[in-house]
Design a protein around this motif. Structure first.
Motif, PDB file in Angstrom:
ATOM      1  N   LEU A 160      40.318 110.697  -8.581  1.00 31.14           N
ATOM      2  CA  LEU A 160      41.044 111.976  -8.616  1.00 31.14           C
ATOM      3  C   LEU A 160      40.065 113.144  -8.673  1.00 31.14           C
ATOM      4  CD1 LEU A 160      43.944 111.066 -11.065  1.00 31.14           C
ATOM      5  CD2 LEU A 160      44.170 111.666  -8.639  1.00 31.14           C
TER       6      LEU A 160
ATOM      7  N   GLN B 251      38.743 113.815  -5.297  1.00 30.36           N
ATOM      8  CA  GLN B 251      39.716 114.471  -4.409  1.00 30.36           C
ATOM      9  C   GLN B 251      39.717 115.982  -4.606  1.00 30.36           C
ATOM     10  OE1 GLN B 251      41.829 112.749  -2.033  1.00 30.36           O
ATOM     11  NE2 GLN B 251      40.140 111.416  -2.581  1.00 30.36           N
TER      12      GLN B 251
ATOM     13  N   TRP C  19      45.223 116.941  -8.083  1.00 29.75           N
ATOM     14  CA  TRP C  19      46.491 116.268  -8.353  1.00 29.75           C
ATOM     15  C   TRP C  19      46.894 116.590  -9.791  1.00 29.75           C
ATOM     16  CZ3 TRP C  19      48.003 111.258  -5.658  1.00 29.75           C
ATOM     17  CH2 TRP C  19      47.394 111.164  -4.404  1.00 29.75           C
TER      18      TRP C  19
ATOM     19  N   TYR D 267      50.926 114.820  -6.103  1.00 26.08           N
ATOM     20  CA  TYR D 267      49.846 115.150  -5.184  1.00 26.08           C
ATOM     21  C   TYR D 267      50.057 116.560  -4.616  1.00 26.08           C
ATOM     22  CZ  TYR D 267      53.383 113.552  -1.839  1.00 26.08           C
ATOM     23  OH  TYR D 267      54.552 113.384  -1.141  1.00 26.08           O
TER      24      TYR D 267
END
Ligand SMILES: Cc1ncc(COP(=O)(O)O)c(C=O)c1O
Length: 374
Positions: free
Chosen positions: A289, A292, A301, A316
Motif C-alpha cells: 500500500l 502504491q 488507499w 481504493y
C-alpha cells in the motif's frame, strides 16, 4: 420461496478454481491431513467406520466444543456442516414471516439473504468506515424496537476484520436485553485476533446469546465442513430437529479430525501459526500500500488494518467500479479479488491475507501492475 443471489458466495463458486491466484479467501491457508495428524492418528482415521454417527454431533466433539464456552454443556451444542449450515438452521428455527431483526453491516450476507427470504424485516446498523469500523450505537438503538427478535452481529467482522470492544459488546447486550431480544453472533473468525487476545464470546456474557462458529476460518480447515451452534437447550433441540431436514449429520471422518484440532494444545498451535502468518502478510500488504501511494498522495488507499481474520477491506482511489475492476483483473490477469459491490460498498476490495506469503505477494504485484494501466 424466492431468495436473492448470495453475490459473495456465487462469485467465489464460479471463479475460485478457475484463476491462477485466488485472493478471495477469508480464512487462513489450510493444512493437509498429513501435516495435521501424526502417524497413529492417521491410522485411527483409516479405521473410522463410515456410518451415520450422531446426528447432533459425535459426543467427544460436542464436549470439546462445549469446553470452549465456560457456560455451555454438551446439550448446548449442535454440530453442523460448516458455520453456513449453523446460520441457516438458526434463522430457520428462530424467525417467522413478519419478524424484525437488527443486523450489523457490512456483513457476510448469508443471514441478510435468508432472513429476507423468510419474510423478515431486516433493519441495518453499521460499522463506520470513518471511525475505524467502530459500531454506530445510535443507529442500533434506532433500529431496535419491542418487535425486534434478534440483534445479529458478525464478530470478528467479515469483511472489515474489526473486533467489537468489550464496551461495544456490553452496549449491544444492554439494548437487546431491554427488549428481550436474542443476540445472534457469528463468531467463526474468533480466535485469530492479531493482538493475541481471544476476547469473550457473546455466549459468555448474555443468557439469550446464540453463537455460530466452526473450523473454517480462525482454525483454517474449511474442507472439513465442521461448524456448530451454541445456545440455550430448547433452541439447540429445535435446531437439531430441523437438521433432520437439511443434512442429517456431519461426516464422521471430519468429526474425528475436528476433535483432534480442538485438543487445547493443538488448537493453540494452529492459532499461533495462523496469527504469525497474518501478521507477516499484513506487513506485506502495508508495504504494498505504501508503494502504491508513493509519489502521488492521490493514489493512497484508505485502510483500517483488520484486528482479526484472514482478510483486509480497503477503499481504493481509482475511479473504476469494484465489479468492473474485479472482473477485468480476473479476465486479464487471472487474479480473483472480491469487489466491495458484493457488500453493497463500491470502491472497496476485500483481499485475502491468509494465503501463503508467496501467493499474496504475487497477487499484489499483479494487482499493482494492473492498476497502473488504468
Ligand atoms: C462470517 C461467516 N460466517 C459463515 C461463513 C461460512 O463458513 P463455513 O460454512 O465454511 O464455516 C463464512 C464464510 O466465508 C463467513 O465469512
Amino acid at each position: 420461496m424466492h431468495i436473492e443471489e448470495f453475490k459473495l458466495e456465487r462469485l467465489q463458486s464460479l471463479w475460485e478454481n478457475e484463476v491462477e491466484i485466488n485472493l478471495t479467501e477469508s480464512g487462513i491457508h489450510p493444512y493437509t491431513l498429513r501435516e495435521l495428524l501424526d502417524a497413529d492418528e492417521i491410522d485411527e482415521l483409516l479405521d473410522v467406520r463410515l456410518g451415520y454417527g450422531w446426528t447432533n454431533g459425535e459426543p467427544t466433539l460436542r464436549e470439546a466444543i462445549a469446553r470452549l464456552y465456560p457456560r455451555a454443556g454438551v446439550d448446548n451444542v449442535l454440530v453442523t456442516n460448516g458455520s453456513a449450515e449453523a446460520n441457516f438452521l438458526a434463522m430457520w428455527t428462530l424467525l417467522e414471516p413478519g419478524d424484525e431483526i437488527a443486523l450489523m453491516l457490512p456483513n457476510y450476507m448469508q443471514i441478510w439473504g435468508v432472513a429476507r427470504a423468510l419474510g423478515v424485516e431486516v433493519k441495518p446498523f453499521h460499522l463506520c468506515a470513518d471511525a475505524a469500523w467502530r459500531i454506530d450505537l445510535e443507529e442500533l438503538e434506532a433500529a431496535v424496537s419491542p418487535r425486534t427478535k434478534m440483534i445479529v452481529v458478525c464478530n470478528p467482522n467479515n469483511p472489515t476484520g474489526a473486533v467489537l470492544s468489550r464496551d461495544e459488546m456490553d452496549a449491544i447486550i444492554e439494548i437487546a436485553d431491554r427488549v428481550g431480544a436474542v443476540v445472534y453472533a457469528d463468531e467463526v473468525y474468533r480466535g485469530v485476533q492479531l493482538d493475541g487476545e481471544e476476547g469473550p464470546s457473546f455466549h459468555d456474557l448474555y443468557d439469550r446469546a446464540i453463537v455460530a462458529a466452526g473450523l473454517s476460518k480462525a482454525l483454517a480447515h474449511p474442507g472439513l465442513r465442521v461448524g456448530w451452534l451454541v445456545g440455550p437447550e430448547p433452541f439447540i433441540a429445535d435446531a437439531w430437529h430441523r437438521n433432520d431436514y437439511t443434512t442429517i449429520t456431519t461426516a464422521l471422518p471430519s468429526e474425528y479430525v475436528a476433535t483432534r484440532i480442538l485438543e487445547p494444545a493443538r488448537r493453540q498451535q494452529i492459532l499461533d501459526r495462523n496469527r504469525r502468518m497474518l501478521r507477516e502478510n499484513l506487513g506485506l500488504l502495508e508495504d504494498w500500500l505504501a508503494s502504491q501511494a508513493q509519489g502521488d498522495p492521490a493514489n493512497a488507499w484508505s485502510f483500517t488494518p483488520p484486528q482479526a481474520g484472514g482478510m483486509a477491506f480497503l477503499r481504493y482511489p481509482h475511479r473504476i467500479g469494484s465489479t468492473e475492476l474485479a472482473t477485468r483483473l480476473r479476465q486479464e490477469r487471472s487474479v480473483l479479488v472480491l469487489p466491495g459491490d458484493v457488500y453493497g460498498m463500491d470502491h472497496y476490495l476485500r483481499l485475502g491475507i491468509g494465503e501463503q506469503r508467496e501467493t499474496l505477494g504475487k497477487g499484489l504485484t499483479i494487482l499493482g501492475d494492473f492498476l497502473a494501466t488504468l
